[in-house]
Design an enzyme around this catalytic site. Structure first.
Site, PDB file in Angstrom:
ATOM      1  N   LYS A   1     104.825  93.624 -34.378  1.00  0.00           N
ATOM      2  CA  LYS A   1     103.400  93.858 -34.663  1.00  0.00           C
ATOM      3  C   LYS A   1     102.664  92.529 -34.532  1.00  0.00           C
ATOM      4  O   LYS A   1     102.801  91.634 -35.357  1.00  0.00           O
ATOM      5  CB  LYS A   1     103.165  94.422 -36.065  1.00  0.00           C
ATOM      6  CG  LYS A   1     101.732  94.968 -36.165  1.00  0.00           C
ATOM      7  CD  LYS A   1     101.154  95.005 -37.544  1.00  0.00           C
ATOM      8  CE  LYS A   1     100.540  93.729 -38.010  1.00  0.00           C
ATOM      9  NZ  LYS A   1      99.320  93.286 -37.301  1.00  0.00           N
TER      10      LYS A   1
ATOM     11  N   GLU B   1     108.619  82.422 -42.056  1.00  0.00           N
ATOM     12  CA  GLU B   1     108.110  81.117 -41.652  1.00  0.00           C
ATOM     13  C   GLU B   1     106.644  81.101 -42.048  1.00  0.00           C
ATOM     14  O   GLU B   1     105.835  81.827 -41.480  1.00  0.00           O
ATOM     15  CB  GLU B   1     108.306  80.942 -40.154  1.00  0.00           C
ATOM     16  CG  GLU B   1     108.288  79.499 -39.732  1.00  0.00           C
ATOM     17  CD  GLU B   1     107.032  79.180 -38.974  1.00  0.00           C
ATOM     18  OE1 GLU B   1     106.872  79.698 -37.864  1.00  0.00           O
ATOM     19  OE2 GLU B   1     106.205  78.424 -39.515  1.00  0.00           O
TER      20      GLU B   1
ATOM     21  N   CYS C   1     101.037  75.790 -37.986  1.00  0.00           N
ATOM     22  CA  CYS C   1     101.645  75.609 -39.307  1.00  0.00           C
ATOM     23  C   CYS C   1     102.254  74.218 -39.435  1.00  0.00           C
ATOM     24  O   CYS C   1     102.410  73.693 -40.528  1.00  0.00           O
ATOM     25  CB  CYS C   1     102.697  76.688 -39.542  1.00  0.00           C
ATOM     26  SG  CYS C   1     103.832  76.882 -38.181  1.00  0.00           S
TER      27      CYS C   1
ATOM     28  N   GLU D   1      96.346  74.563 -47.330  1.00  0.00           N
ATOM     29  CA  GLU D   1      96.463  74.677 -45.880  1.00  0.00           C
ATOM     30  C   GLU D   1      95.123  75.138 -45.301  1.00  0.00           C
ATOM     31  O   GLU D   1      94.696  76.267 -45.528  1.00  0.00           O
ATOM     32  CB  GLU D   1      97.556  75.680 -45.508  1.00  0.00           C
ATOM     33  CG  GLU D   1      97.785  75.729 -44.020  1.00  0.00           C
ATOM     34  CD  GLU D   1      98.839  76.738 -43.588  1.00  0.00           C
ATOM     35  OE1 GLU D   1      98.838  77.856 -44.123  1.00  0.00           O
ATOM     36  OE2 GLU D   1      99.649  76.391 -42.716  1.00  0.00           O
TER      37      GLU D   1
HETATM   38  P1  NDP Z   1      98.462  86.624 -42.546  1.00  0.00           P
HETATM   39  O1  NDP Z   1      99.644  86.059 -43.214  1.00  0.00           O
HETATM   40  O2  NDP Z   1      97.595  87.523 -43.352  1.00  0.00           O
HETATM   41  O3  NDP Z   1      98.880  87.443 -41.247  1.00  0.00           O
HETATM   42  C1  NDP Z   1     100.023  87.211 -40.478  1.00  0.00           C
HETATM   43  C2  NDP Z   1     100.551  88.525 -39.920  1.00  0.00           C
HETATM   44  O4  NDP Z   1     100.961  89.383 -40.987  1.00  0.00           O
HETATM   45  C3  NDP Z   1      99.538  89.328 -39.131  1.00  0.00           C
HETATM   46  O5  NDP Z   1     100.199  90.011 -38.080  1.00  0.00           O
HETATM   47  C4  NDP Z   1      99.015  90.274 -40.177  1.00  0.00           C
HETATM   48  O6  NDP Z   1      98.399  91.370 -39.610  1.00  0.00           O
HETATM   49  C5  NDP Z   1     100.278  90.639 -40.900  1.00  0.00           C
HETATM   50  N1  NDP Z   1     100.112  91.173 -42.243  1.00  0.00           N
HETATM   51  C6  NDP Z   1      99.072  90.998 -43.112  1.00  0.00           C
HETATM   52  N2  NDP Z   1      99.304  91.656 -44.255  1.00  0.00           N
HETATM   53  C7  NDP Z   1     100.512  92.268 -44.127  1.00  0.00           C
HETATM   54  C8  NDP Z   1     101.319  93.078 -44.977  1.00  0.00           C
HETATM   55  N3  NDP Z   1     100.943  93.414 -46.217  1.00  0.00           N
HETATM   56  N4  NDP Z   1     102.509  93.521 -44.516  1.00  0.00           N
HETATM   57  C9  NDP Z   1     102.927  93.207 -43.285  1.00  0.00           C
HETATM   58  N5  NDP Z   1     102.207  92.434 -42.428  1.00  0.00           N
HETATM   59  C10 NDP Z   1     101.031  91.955 -42.848  1.00  0.00           C
HETATM   60  O7  NDP Z   1      97.640  85.439 -41.956  1.00  0.00           O
HETATM   61  P2  NDP Z   1      96.138  85.465 -41.445  1.00  0.00           P
HETATM   62  O8  NDP Z   1      96.189  85.806 -40.022  1.00  0.00           O
HETATM   63  O9  NDP Z   1      95.220  86.249 -42.317  1.00  0.00           O
HETATM   64  O10 NDP Z   1      95.784  83.919 -41.671  1.00  0.00           O
HETATM   65  C11 NDP Z   1      95.520  83.450 -42.988  1.00  0.00           C
HETATM   66  C12 NDP Z   1      96.122  82.095 -43.195  1.00  0.00           C
HETATM   67  O11 NDP Z   1      97.530  82.151 -43.033  1.00  0.00           O
HETATM   68  C13 NDP Z   1      95.694  81.063 -42.181  1.00  0.00           C
HETATM   69  O12 NDP Z   1      94.448  80.545 -42.478  1.00  0.00           O
HETATM   70  C14 NDP Z   1      96.802  80.073 -42.302  1.00  0.00           C
HETATM   71  O13 NDP Z   1      96.586  79.254 -43.420  1.00  0.00           O
HETATM   72  C15 NDP Z   1      98.022  80.939 -42.531  1.00  0.00           C
HETATM   73  N6  NDP Z   1      98.787  81.217 -41.296  1.00  0.00           N
HETATM   74  C16 NDP Z   1      99.955  80.552 -41.089  1.00  0.00           C
HETATM   75  C17 NDP Z   1     100.648  80.745 -39.913  1.00  0.00           C
HETATM   76  C18 NDP Z   1     101.907  80.021 -39.624  1.00  0.00           C
HETATM   77  O14 NDP Z   1     102.203  79.770 -38.466  1.00  0.00           O
HETATM   78  N7  NDP Z   1     102.710  79.725 -40.619  1.00  0.00           N
HETATM   79  C19 NDP Z   1     100.159  81.631 -38.873  1.00  0.00           C
HETATM   80  C20 NDP Z   1      98.951  82.341 -39.203  1.00  0.00           C
HETATM   81  C21 NDP Z   1      98.319  82.118 -40.376  1.00  0.00           C
HETATM   82  P3  NDP Z   1      96.804  91.351 -39.410  1.00  0.00           P
HETATM   83  O15 NDP Z   1      96.488  90.172 -38.561  1.00  0.00           O
HETATM   84  O16 NDP Z   1      96.575  92.632 -38.736  1.00  0.00           O
HETATM   85  O17 NDP Z   1      96.217  91.258 -40.803  1.00  0.00           O
END
Ligand code: NDP
Length: 477
Positions: A174, A249, A283, A379
């Site tokens: 997903k 991660e 990240c 972050e």
């Molecule tokens: P999220 O952690 O919310 O999203 C990451 C993924 O998880 C997306 O595919 C999201 O789907 C999905 N997701 C969200 N909620 C659920 C759930 N309950 N169960 C299963 N999957 C879920 O990150 P965001 O995209 O909202 O970003 C927010 C913050 O996260 C950023 O500002 C950053 O600080 C951090 N981040 C860190 C990353 C890394 O590489 N470690 C990568 C991205 C974000 P959907 O997008 O449809 O909500």
């Protein structure tokens, strides 16, 4: 307008209820595509497809060489489609095209590496004194649910899909709702090259209900997730209801330490890459920079100058090095942190929020913040570097380790003993010395503390994506 459906059983389909959502181009701030809005029933369909492909399809049963051949075939096809795949990531999240092409190359390499790694790996033999012979076997775990973020849409997805399918599992990926394009296209390419149906399913939609339905499904045997620490905890709790092992991660607040004996040109080059590549939406970003007293002023002068040289613009235009943030929501988040810097007594050397209505936050360098200030501790996930001074090694290590996160750290020094000494004291999953972002896929990758659970890469991926088994045989004498 382009449409990105789900890929289920090798076929691109709409959601059962026909639901769709808009997909934005963050540079133009316009809708450029639509994607299928996956619901609980679509998630169930995708899991059922993967389950059937695992329980009765050819994928887990074929020889390792044949599986490797299929995966290389997909990698070949990705190489033919590099412009398309990179163009999707560029359009979908404002990643400069040159960087998006680099990501495609790394994604291709992820597939090739794990295809060969599973083909060439050996089990282990344990000689026993008791008249028995014992060996280990690494069979596929089953159905893998992979949830990937928007910052490296294709690359992060490939980092999960490649080892999962290489080890004989079937998979549902997903992608983030913000970036469905390249991953859906990858699913199309897998179908085109003839992957057996159900081996690689793509489910589009939001975190809830699409992602949360996957993690909660009892037919899912492994969950691998990259995203925020908060969502990571929800994913872990959901997977725990059916005891599916998770690999997480999560976020980071990378420390970048520059000692006064560093090669300054090299340190400045990597400091810029570490926080401004991908507009800081990494990240692993070097968002906390520590510079030793003796070189502070000179370093800052050069660092600020290089930050100001980055060409900002349309991600698809040649020469662009830096572009908009990936979404309105994320732009608002980063802007909120930038606004706090001066309110909390910090000094901004360069950068700040663009005032032209775009979703651009310019490369921002600041210092003078207290060690408990939110922009320093939390972050931001954007192009914002908070700098601090230090006097000696012990202070640098103490400041670097003073965080809930522990994904990675960088250090710059020409003193070999110091490099080893400091590396071993840093609380982080990866330490880069005099460089950044270089990976060998055989090595462990993951984080400490709020940065994650588990490691992936090489044999670490093998342990996660297989069910290791011990076979003990009696030898009749
Ligand atoms: P999220 O952690 O919310 O999203 C990451 C993924 O998880 C997306 O595919 C999201 O789907 C999905 N997701 C969200 N909620 C659920 C759930 N309950 N169960 C299963 N999957 C879920 O990150 P965001 O995209 O909202 O970003 C927010 C913050 O996260 C950023 O500002 C950053 O600080 C951090 N981040 C860190 C990353 C890394 O590489 N470690 C990568 C991205 C974000 P959907 O997008 O449809 O909500």
């Amino acid at each position: 307008m382009e449409f990105f459906g789900h890929i289920i059983d090798g076929v691109e389909v709409e959601s059962l209820d026909g639901g769709r959502f808009d997909v934005y181009n963050p540079w133009t701030r316009e809708v450029w595509a639509q994607a299928a809005e996956g619901g609980a029933q679509d998630a169930r369909r995708a899991v059922a497809s993967a389950r059937t492909a695992f329980d009765s399809g050819p994928w887990p049963r074929m020889g390792r060489t044949e599986r490797a051949r299929w995966i290389h075939k997909l990698a070949d096809r990705m190489e033919e489609k590099v412009d398309e795949l990179a163009g999707y990531d560029s359009t979908n999240m404002a990643k400069p095209l040159e960087q998006a092409k680099h990501d495609v190359a790394r994604s291709v390499w992820n597939f090739r590496f794990f295809a060969d790694h599973q083909r060439d790996h050996c089990g282990e033999v344990f000689p026993m004194d008791s008249g028995h012979h014992c060996y280990s076997e690494f069979g596929p775990a089953g159905v893998v649910a992979a949830i990937s973020p928007w910052n490296f849409p294709l690359m992060m997805a490939s980092w999960k899909i490649a080892p999962a399918i290489a080890w004989g599992n079937t998979c549902i990926i997903k992608p983030s709702e913000d970036t469905p394009a390249s991953v859906t296209h990858l699913g199309r390419l897998a179908a085109e090259v003839g992957f057996p149906p159900g081996v690689l399913n793509v489910l589009n939609g939001h975190g809830a209900p699409a992602g949360s339905s996957l993690t909660a499904d009892w037919d899912v045997d492994r969950v691998t997730f990259t995203g925020s620490s908060t969502t990571g905890k929800a994913v872990m709790a959901s997977a725990a209801t059916h005891l599916a092992p998770v690999s997480l991660e999560l976020g980071g607040k990378g420390a970048n330490i520059v000692f006064d004996d560093a090669d300054l040109d090299n340190a400045v080059y990597w400091a810029v890459e570490a926080i401004f590549r991908n507009a800081g939406q990494i990240c692993l970003a070097g968002s906390r920079l520590f510079v030793q007293d003796g070189i502070y002023d000179e370093f800052m002068k050069r660092f600020v100058a290089k930050a100001e040289e980055l060409q900002i613009g349309d991600p698809l235009a040649p020469g662009t090095k830096f572009s908009a943030l990936s979404s309105r929501k994320h732009f608002d988040k980063v802007t909120g942190y930038v606004a706090q810097i001066e309110e909390l007594g910090g000094h901004i050397y360069t950068g700040g929020v663009a005032t032209d209505g775009s979703w651009v936050v310019r490369p921002t360098v600041a210092d003078g913040l207290a060690l408990d200030a939110a922009p320093y501790c939390e972050e931001i996930f954007g192009p914002v570097c908070i700098v601090n001074r230090f006097t000696d090694e012990a202070e640098a290590v103490r400041m670097a380790n003073d965080t809930r996160y522990g994904l990675n750290a960088m250090l710059f020094t020409e003193n070999l003993s110091r490099a080893h000494r400091v590396s071993s004291q840093l609380r982080a999953g990866t330490v880069w010395v005099n460089c950044f972002f270089i990976r060998d896929l055989r090595t462990p990758f993951g984080g400490v503390g709020d940065s994650g659970v588990g490691r992936e890469g090489g044999n670490f991926s093998r342990e996660f994506f297989t069910e290791p088994k011990a076979v003990v045989m009696q030898i009749t004498r």
